[in-house]
Design an enzyme around this catalytic site. Structure first.
Site, short mmCIF file in Angstrom:
data_model
loop_
_atom_site.label_atom_id
_atom_site.label_comp_id
_atom_site.label_asym_id
_atom_site.label_seq_id
_atom_site.Cartn_x
_atom_site.Cartn_y
_atom_site.Cartn_z
N LYS A 178 104.01 -51.00 -42.69
CA LYS A 178 104.37 -50.04 -41.77
C LYS A 178 105.77 -50.48 -41.03
O LYS A 178 106.33 -49.49 -40.58
CB LYS A 178 103.22 -50.30 -40.36
CG LYS A 178 101.96 -49.58 -40.81
CD LYS A 178 100.64 -49.83 -39.90
CE LYS A 178 99.55 -49.15 -40.25
NZ LYS A 178 98.28 -49.31 -39.10
N CYS A 199 102.05 -53.40 -36.93
CA CYS A 199 100.74 -53.68 -36.57
C CYS A 199 99.66 -53.32 -37.25
O CYS A 199 99.88 -51.96 -37.43
CB CYS A 199 100.34 -53.75 -34.81
SG CYS A 199 101.64 -54.37 -33.79
N ASP A 200 98.62 -53.87 -37.46
CA ASP A 200 97.48 -53.59 -38.10
C ASP A 200 96.14 -54.33 -37.73
O ASP A 200 96.29 -55.49 -37.58
CB ASP A 200 97.38 -53.51 -39.36
CG ASP A 200 96.29 -52.37 -40.23
OD1 ASP A 200 96.45 -51.29 -40.29
OD2 ASP A 200 95.36 -52.99 -40.68
N SER A 201 95.22 -53.90 -37.52
CA SER A 201 93.73 -54.53 -37.26
C SER A 201 92.84 -54.27 -38.15
O SER A 201 92.70 -53.28 -38.62
CB SER A 201 93.40 -54.11 -35.63
OG SER A 201 94.44 -54.57 -34.69
#
Length: 208
Positions: free
Chosen positions: A64, A80-82
């Site tokens: 991203k 960001c990624d979760s």
């Protein structure tokens, strides 16, 4: 380490992440990334095997950030990624009511780990980058199928990794956390400060 005068771009349309940065008085703009998460992850698995939940989070966060950084010369880009992990299995966004109800049948009464990947790219300095994974344990109360369905039908958890939020209706189902609450919500400002420092910048703060 210097106070950065560079523009800061958040490569995410997540209202929760924007809210955290705004509350921390970090000046930024939003530029969403167009990343085919499932497709990219499938290619990674075919090439290198299935990553751990933490590896998946930072891999997608990096994609991203990179996608936005290509058209953001002179800026600092945050991706960001979760990914939520329970019983050794990785879970992303549930997307549907039925999948959300199914997830809660698995998570109810258990403790899982929310992995938040954060990648910062400094496009003004040769695309130098800093990557972090912030992992926080989340313990849930016992949630009945009726409660899970009612929650799912509000629409709140459908776009959330782990099918819950810590800063909304889902907080009623969280018995406790061990770690960084902001990371569970979407972005760790403590880790972000360290990442900016690693790249030679102070985390910019707006005046009150």
């Amino acid at each position: 380490m210097t106070q950065t005068a560079l523009a800061v771009i958040l490569a995410s349309t997540s209202p929760a992440r924007s809210r955290i940065l705004t509350n921390a008085l970090v000046p930024f703009t939003v530029s969403p990334s167009a990343v085919d998460e499932e497709g990219e992850l499938s290619q990674l698995i075919a090439k290198s095997g299935k990553p751990s939940s933490a590896e998946e989070a930072v891999f997608l966060a990096g994609l991203k950030a990179e996608a936005v950084a290509r058209d953001a010369a002179g800026a600092i880009v945050i991706g960001c990624d979760s990914v939520f992990e329970v019983d050794g299995v990785s879970y992303g966004k549930p997307y549907t009511v039925e999948e959300t109800v199914n997830r809660w049948s698995i998570m109810s009464g258990k403790t899982g780990t929310l992995h938040t990947g954060q990648v910062v790219i400094d496009t003004a300095n040769g695309n130098r980058r800093s990557a972090r994974v912030v992992s926080t344990e989340v313990t849930f109360t016992e949630v009945s199928p009726e409660e899970a369905r009612a929650y799912a039908e509000t629409g709140e958890p459908l776009q959330c990794a782990g099918a819950f939020t810590l800063d909304g209706r889902g907080s009623a189902f969280v018995a406790g956390i061990q770690g960084d609450a902001n990371a569970v919500i979407g972005i760790s400002t403590a880790a972000l400060r360290e990442q900016f420092a690693e790249l030679g910048h102070m985390l910019p703060l707006a005046a009150l």
